[in-house]
Design a protein around this motif. Structure first.
Motif, PDB file in Angstrom:
ATOM      1  N   ASN A   1      19.216  62.087  65.494  1.00 39.64           N
ATOM      2  CA  ASN A   1      19.977  62.336  64.257  1.00 39.64           C
ATOM      3  C   ASN A   1      19.036  62.546  63.067  1.00 39.64           C
ATOM      4  N   SER A   2      17.962  63.321  63.288  1.00 39.51           N
ATOM      5  CA  SER A   2      16.918  63.450  62.274  1.00 39.51           C
ATOM      6  C   SER A   2      16.815  64.838  61.660  1.00 39.51           C
ATOM      7  N   ALA A   3      17.580  65.799  62.164  1.00 39.35           N
ATOM      8  CA  ALA A   3      17.455  67.172  61.678  1.00 39.35           C
ATOM      9  C   ALA A   3      18.337  67.402  60.445  1.00 39.35           C
ATOM     10  N   THR A   4      18.143  68.569  59.841  1.00 34.31           N
ATOM     11  CA  THR A   4      18.946  68.969  58.686  1.00 34.31           C
ATOM     12  C   THR A   4      19.877  70.094  59.094  1.00 34.31           C
ATOM     13  N   LEU A   5      21.122  70.020  58.674  1.00 35.28           N
ATOM     14  CA  LEU A   5      22.117  71.015  59.030  1.00 35.28           C
ATOM     15  C   LEU A   5      21.747  72.357  58.417  1.00 35.28           C
TER      16      LEU A   5
ATOM     17  N   LYS B   1      27.737  70.237  55.728  1.00 36.91           N
ATOM     18  CA  LYS B   1      27.353  71.378  54.906  1.00 36.91           C
ATOM     19  C   LYS B   1      25.872  71.653  55.116  1.00 36.91           C
ATOM     20  N   PRO B   2      25.442  72.887  54.931  1.00 34.14           N
ATOM     21  CA  PRO B   2      24.010  73.174  55.036  1.00 34.14           C
ATOM     22  C   PRO B   2      23.207  72.299  54.074  1.00 34.14           C
TER      23      PRO B   2
ATOM     24  N   ASP C   1      24.760  77.344  62.084  1.00 34.51           N
ATOM     25  CA  ASP C   1      24.722  76.518  63.293  1.00 34.51           C
ATOM     26  C   ASP C   1      26.065  75.829  63.521  1.00 34.51           C
ATOM     27  N   VAL C   2      26.263  75.370  64.755  1.00 36.24           N
ATOM     28  CA  VAL C   2      27.360  74.459  65.040  1.00 36.24           C
ATOM     29  C   VAL C   2      26.789  73.051  65.172  1.00 36.24           C
ATOM     30  N   MET C   3      27.655  72.059  65.031  1.00 41.05           N
ATOM     31  CA  MET C   3      27.241  70.657  65.142  1.00 41.05           C
ATOM     32  C   MET C   3      28.210  69.924  66.059  1.00 41.05           C
ATOM     33  N   VAL C   4      27.670  69.252  67.061  1.00 38.46           N
ATOM     34  CA  VAL C   4      28.454  68.412  67.966  1.00 38.46           C
ATOM     35  C   VAL C   4      28.362  66.970  67.478  1.00 38.46           C
TER      36      VAL C   4
ATOM     37  N   SER D   1      26.067  56.844  67.633  1.00 39.58           N
ATOM     38  CA  SER D   1      26.645  58.131  67.235  1.00 39.58           C
ATOM     39  C   SER D   1      25.701  59.283  67.575  1.00 39.58           C
ATOM     40  N   ILE D   2      26.285  60.344  68.117  1.00 39.42           N
ATOM     41  CA  ILE D   2      25.543  61.572  68.412  1.00 39.42           C
ATOM     42  C   ILE D   2      25.931  62.608  67.366  1.00 39.42           C
ATOM     43  N   VAL D   3      24.980  63.019  66.556  1.00 40.18           N
ATOM     44  CA  VAL D   3      25.199  64.043  65.546  1.00 40.18           C
ATOM     45  C   VAL D   3      24.120  65.096  65.764  1.00 40.18           C
ATOM     46  N   GLY D   4      24.466  66.164  66.478  1.00 40.30           N
ATOM     47  CA  GLY D   4      23.475  67.162  66.868  1.00 40.30           C
ATOM     48  C   GLY D   4      23.820  68.539  66.365  1.00 40.30           C
ATOM     49  N   THR D   5      22.935  69.119  65.554  1.00 43.17           N
ATOM     50  CA  THR D   5      23.168  70.444  64.996  1.00 43.17           C
ATOM     51  C   THR D   5      22.190  71.442  65.590  1.00 43.17           C
ATOM     52  N   GLY D   6      22.617  72.710  65.671  1.00 39.69           N
ATOM     53  CA  GLY D   6      21.737  73.744  66.206  1.00 39.69           C
ATOM     54  C   GLY D   6      21.359  73.461  67.645  1.00 39.69           C
ATOM     55  N   ILE D   7      20.053  73.543  67.945  1.00 39.37           N
ATOM     56  CA  ILE D   7      19.597  73.298  69.308  1.00 39.37           C
ATOM     57  C   ILE D   7      19.942  71.888  69.770  1.00 39.37           C
TER      58      ILE D   7
END
Length: 453
Positions: free
Chosen positions: A275-279, A231-232, A283-286, A259-265
């Motif tokens: 894994n430090s950004a905020t959703l 969620k955002p 955006d999409v998240m991989v 684990s790879i949790v990548g949102t946006g760019i």
């Protein structure tokens, strides 16, 4: 020995045996001892009169680094304690008399002080040590140099037919000491034993497939938690933490990779790891995350819209990637199809099938084909290692386990999409998707994100 202390000592040994039995009862889910023995015999047949010496992984020095056994050592023994060595001696005709097959597990001397921190370990003096370890013979580690010296002294040809793990410091030390004790000043040559174990590991038996299924089932549950949690305003790290917690709850001992949790760019960086950004909304998240169950790995990637709804452009790219995965699976022919062929020229390559699909469907912002934004191979073998060894491009045969994971990554649009499943080649030559229960289509992903289950 004081006769009055003898009963006390016997009682202590019994208590030690009970403690060890209890520890093994709650260890990794292992296959029957006969399975590991058969693998050792199969390796011996490849040695052609030689000997293989493999070393277990050492205890990590830092408390936050959990112990994980060397993969080949575990494959051959099911043994999950540090510091051991395994010697497999193949049959051979020597000048004196034929040499019979022999297997020995060498166990290190117990460190009673350290066992207060790490728990009780097995050694050669432990009652029923060989039976507990599931091997023919157990000896103290101190006997390994003497045993090797004795074998080479009886058959000098053995010195040029030794197999061990490349780069293992224990192997280098052993070979150097053997050279010194033989007095010839020449360190025995050693061949790469992993080139032989790879041939055995690439085809999985029924027990291995069962463990891989459990790893995938646990990973599916963790991926579903991710879908409900995205969620955002939530951080990538919080998502990663929930995934790990669910993997442990489902019986995994660890993630099978970071684990790879990548949102946006970040979704466009293949091996993003911070894994430090905020959703953020829109955006999409991989999420490339899976667990390891009793040493066997899964490998799953899903792409989700942070706000629960794909935009038209995100859905367009998602459908192309899913179409490529399905095209590759539909084109599969056991014993003919190959994986991880990057030339895209071989008609038998599943990489070629997936690349052709992406190339023919959809465009980048400037009219270029979407295949320009696919930056990796289609898949890899899976087993005790999430990237199990193989000689690529590998011909896919019954019993092999591999991933199909096409992806498109467009930094200028902040859109990365990857969809990854683990497949088994069944004995009938048909593909079995171990991740079939996890949502695949864009509609299924959106529905899963709304679900409370």
């Amino acid at each position: 020995m004081d006769p009055f202390n003898r009963p006390v000592r016997l009682a202590s040994l019994v208590l030690l045996w009970i403690a060890l039995a209890a520890a093994f009862a709650h260890a990794l889910e292992k296959q029957p001892a006969a399975t590991y023995h058969a693998r050792r015999v199969a390796l011996a047949e490849k040695l052609q009169g030689g000997a293989a010496i493999l070393f277990a992984a050492e205890e990590p020095l830092l408390d936050f680094m959990p112990y994980r056994q060397d993969e080949d050592f575990y494959y051959l023994t099911g043994w999950n304690e540090p510091g051991a060595a395994l010697m497999i001696l193949s049959e051979a005709a020597t000048a004196a008399q034929p040499r019979k097959y022999r297997e020995v597990l060498f166990l290190p001397t117990r460190n009673l002080r350290m066992e207060k921190y790490t728990g009780i370990k097995l050694d050669a003096a432990t009652p029923n040590a060989a039976q507990t370890a599931g091997v023919d013979e157990v000896l103290p580690m101190t006997e390994l140099p003497a045993q090797l010296n004795k074998l080479i002294s009886a058959d000098r040809r053995l010195g040029s037919n030794l197999w061990t793990q490349p780069g293992a410091p224990q192997a280098s030390a052993l070979l150097g000491w053997t050279s010194a004790t033989l007095g010839d000043g020449t360190t025995p040559a050693a061949h790469d034993v992993t080139s032989l174990t790879m041939q055995l590991r690439i085809v999985k038996d029924a027990g291995e497939l069962a463990l891989l299924k459990k790893a995938s089932d646990a990973s599916i549950a963790a991926q579903r938690v991710m879908m409900r949690s995205a969620k955002p305003g939530v951080t990538e790290r919080a998502i990663a933490g929930k995934i790990i917690a669910k993997l442990m709850e489902e019986g995994c001992e660890r993630p099978s990779y970071a684990s790879i949790v990548g949102t946006g760019i970040n979704s466009t960086t293949l091996h993003y790891s911070e894994n430090s950004a905020t959703l953020a909304d829109g955006d999409v998240m991989v999420v490339d995350a899976a667990g390891e169950y009793s040493m066997y790995a899964s490998d799953i990637t899903r792409t989700v819209p942070v706000n629960g709804h794909f935009t038209a452009r995100q859905r367009e790219i998602y459908d192309v990637v899913l179409g490529a995965q399905r095209a590759a699976a539909a084109a599969f022919v056991a014993g003919k199809s190959t994986i991880n062929d990057r030339d895209h020229r071989d008609p038998n390559s599943l990489d070629t099938v997936a690349w052709n699909y992406i190339h023919a469907h959809g465009k980048g912002l400037h009219g270029e084909p979407l295949s320009d934004y696919w930056i990796h191979g289609l898949g890899h073998m899976v087993g005790i290692n999430v990237h199990d060894p193989a000689n690529y491009p590998a011909v896919l045969k019954p019993g092999m386990v591999f991933t199909i994971e096409p992806g498109v990554y467009i930094p200028e649009e902040k859109i990365g999409v990857r969809i990854e499943d683990v497949f088994v080649v069944g004995q009938d030559g048909k593909l079995i998707d171990l991740v079939a229960a996890l949502p695949h289509t864009a509609d299924e992903v959106e529905a899963a994100m709304r679900s409370d289950q």
